[in-house]
Design a protein around this motif. Structure first.
Motif, mmCIF file in Angstrom:
data_model
loop_
_atom_site.group_PDB
_atom_site.id
_atom_site.type_symbol
_atom_site.label_atom_id
_atom_site.label_comp_id
_atom_site.label_asym_id
_atom_site.label_seq_id
_atom_site.Cartn_x
_atom_site.Cartn_y
_atom_site.Cartn_z
ATOM 1 N N PHE A 114 0.850 -1.191 0.000
ATOM 2 C CA PHE A 114 0.000 0.000 0.000
ATOM 3 C C PHE A 114 0.886 1.240 0.000
ATOM 4 O O PHE A 114 2.108 1.157 0.206
ATOM 5 N N ASP A 118 -2.801 6.310 0.594
ATOM 6 C CA ASP A 118 -3.987 5.604 0.117
ATOM 7 C C ASP A 118 -5.146 5.885 1.072
ATOM 8 O O ASP A 118 -4.961 5.894 2.300
ATOM 9 N N SER A 121 -10.360 3.522 2.885
ATOM 10 C CA SER A 121 -11.553 2.902 2.289
ATOM 11 C C SER A 121 -11.200 1.964 1.142
ATOM 12 O O SER A 121 -12.009 1.110 0.769
ATOM 13 N N LYS A 122 -10.005 2.086 0.606
ATOM 14 C CA LYS A 122 -9.554 1.167 -0.438
ATOM 15 C C LYS A 122 -9.452 -0.249 0.103
ATOM 16 O O LYS A 122 -9.585 -1.224 -0.650
ATOM 17 N N TYR A 123 -9.228 -0.370 1.398
ATOM 18 C CA TYR A 123 -9.023 -1.670 2.035
ATOM 19 C C TYR A 123 -10.160 -2.031 3.010
ATOM 20 O O TYR A 123 -10.430 -3.210 3.230
ATOM 21 N N PRO A 125 -13.891 -0.844 3.044
ATOM 22 C CA PRO A 125 -14.848 -0.027 2.288
ATOM 23 C C PRO A 125 -15.795 0.804 3.145
ATOM 24 O O PRO A 125 -16.282 1.851 2.689
ATOM 25 N N LYS A 128 -15.512 4.614 3.290
ATOM 26 C CA LYS A 128 -15.775 5.432 2.115
ATOM 27 C C LYS A 128 -16.740 6.568 2.447
ATOM 28 O O LYS A 128 -17.706 6.386 3.187
ATOM 29 N N GLU A 151 -10.919 12.041 2.111
ATOM 30 C CA GLU A 151 -10.894 10.697 2.676
ATOM 31 C C GLU A 151 -9.821 10.585 3.766
ATOM 32 O O GLU A 151 -8.815 11.304 3.758
ATOM 33 N N THR A 153 -6.709 8.739 5.272
ATOM 34 C CA THR A 153 -5.624 7.938 4.713
ATOM 35 C C THR A 153 -4.957 7.095 5.799
ATOM 36 O O THR A 153 -5.168 7.305 6.999
#
Length: 417
Positions: A114, A118, A121-123, A125, A128, A151, A153
């Motif tokens: 990662f 990042d 929420s990429k990991y 959800p 989000k 967002e 991070t």
């Protein structure tokens, strides 16, 4: 001439790495620039605090240049039972768990799993489209909120700037554990619930100490595909031979778990803390909730191995956990103009970092980094002096902190080179 140059360069490089001790050694303090006579003042301090009934006992571990200059237990593990404290007794380290979780995160970072910026929420959800809390109805904990401007991070979580607190009526209503749980639940169940709740400020706006590191424990499970406790055991504890560190204490080691005391009466002085989840979580219950921010138990010697690894630039016991450059990143200011409460210090990725202003308040070094735990444990890692300090008590709540800083003061006045 070229071959001679290469030989000298190799010799120098080998010498540099050889200076990083991979095991602790024992010797007279004077050998590493510290005074035995001045170190003895620590015993006087600790014994005075024991006689004042501020603490039942303490374990103090100090090493400089990889040599142990002090590793001693004072007072009692269990005063009522007449049980003396030993330097391999096991303590609840609470927020000192955070440094170990952070190290695990950064090991995965080094593997390219990662990027620090990042969105989480990429990991996970459920993070989000975060909301920022406006109002809470005290009657039923209903709330109003508005959309966040950005967002959250992974860097926000590591630096405690995500807007995630510890105490929250919303967390209580959602039955999200504050530190650990003796119910048959897992972080994979509770962290998504936390993620869906509003945050108390915009990401990066303030330093808000809270459940950030518990989120990161679940993040490690998602990224690695391993249960969090197993990841720590396999990737951190076993390589460093931290054999007495974990989220629970086996029956064979239960007698070494230190009794918890509290200071809650009108007059100063500690009394045994009644048995409850606050005392029994390492030995009772289903042992399925792995709090990355507060759930671990350890010994002073075990934790000192971790501290020496950080001081060594990522290696100890001939095991390489992190790169020197990664540790530099972890121990530089990540919060900009913000400060850690009123201490004039900065925060990196998992650590409080001494600044010029913070250093002026207490003997230390600019760039030294540290943290402590709620049950009264503390560590300091000082690269400039090549020194580590681990001091463990087991009192919560207490009417006043500060004994750990007095110990730190006496450690630094013992430096004579």
């Amino acid at each position: 001439m070229k071959n001679l140059y290469l030989f000298l360069l190799l010799t120098l490089s080998t010498g540099i790495y050889a200076q990083k001790p991979q095991q602790f050694v024992i010797g007279p303090p004077e050998k590493v620039g510290m005074s035995s006579e001045r170190l003895s003042r620590i015993e006087s301090l600790i014994n005075r605090k024991i006689s004042e009934k501020r603490i039942p006992g303490a374990v103090v571990f100090v090493a400089r240049h990889g040599q142990i200059v002090l590793n001693r237990a004072y007072g009692m593990n269990d005063a009522e039972a007449g049980k003396s404290l030993k330097n391999d007794d096991i303590f609840r380290i609470m927020s000192m768990s955070k440094a170990l979780t952070t190290t695990a995160v950064m090991m995965l970072y080094e593997e390219g799993k990662f990027n620090l910026d990042d969105p989480i929420s990429k990991y996970i959800p459920e993070f989000k489209n975060p909301q920022i809390l406006d109002t809470v109805n005290p009657a039923d904990s209903t709330f109003t909120a508005h959309p966040a401007k950005k967002e959250i991070t992974i860097r926000h979580l590591l630096s405690h700037t995500a807007g995630i607190p510890y105490e929250s009526a919303l967390y209580a209503k959602a039955k999200i554990p504050t530190y650990y749980s003796m119910k048959p639940e897992k972080i994979s169940e509770t962290i998504p619930k936390l993620a869906a709740l509003p945050k108390i400020h915009e990401p990066g706006e303030k330093f808000t100490y809270g459940l950030n590191t518990d989120v990161l424990g679940y993040f490690i499970e998602v990224i690695s595909g391993m249960p969090f406790d197993q990841f720590l055991k396999k990737r951190v504890f076993e390589p460093l031979e931290m054999n007495d560190t974990g989220f629970s204490v086996d029956d064979s080691k239960k007698s070494r778990l230190v009794k918890v005391y509290e200071e809650i009466g009108k007059e100063p002085g500690i009394t045994p803390k009644p048995s409850s989840m606050w005392t029994e979580y390492p030995v009772s219950g289903p042992k399925t909730y792995f709090s990355g921010g507060a759930g671990l138990t350890s010994t002073a010697t075990d934790y000192a191995k971790f501290c020496q690894m950080m001081l060594n630039g990522g290696s100890f016991n001939n095991k390489k956990l992190l790169s020197r450059k990664t540790i530099e990143l972890m121990t530089m200011n990540q919060i900009g103009d913000l400060e850690v409460w009123d201490r004039k210090n900065k925060f990196g990725l998992g650590f409080e970092i001494y600044t010029e202003a913070g250093h002026a308040k207490l003997p230390s070094s600019v760039g030294a980094f540290e943290w402590g735990g709620m049950y009264y444990t503390h560590y300091t890692i000082d690269p400039k002096e090549d020194l580590i300090l681990v001091v463990f008590f087991q009192v919560w709540p207490t009417k006043g902190w500060g004994i750990e800083k007095q110990v730190q003061q006496l450690i630094y006045q013992s430096i004579i080179d």
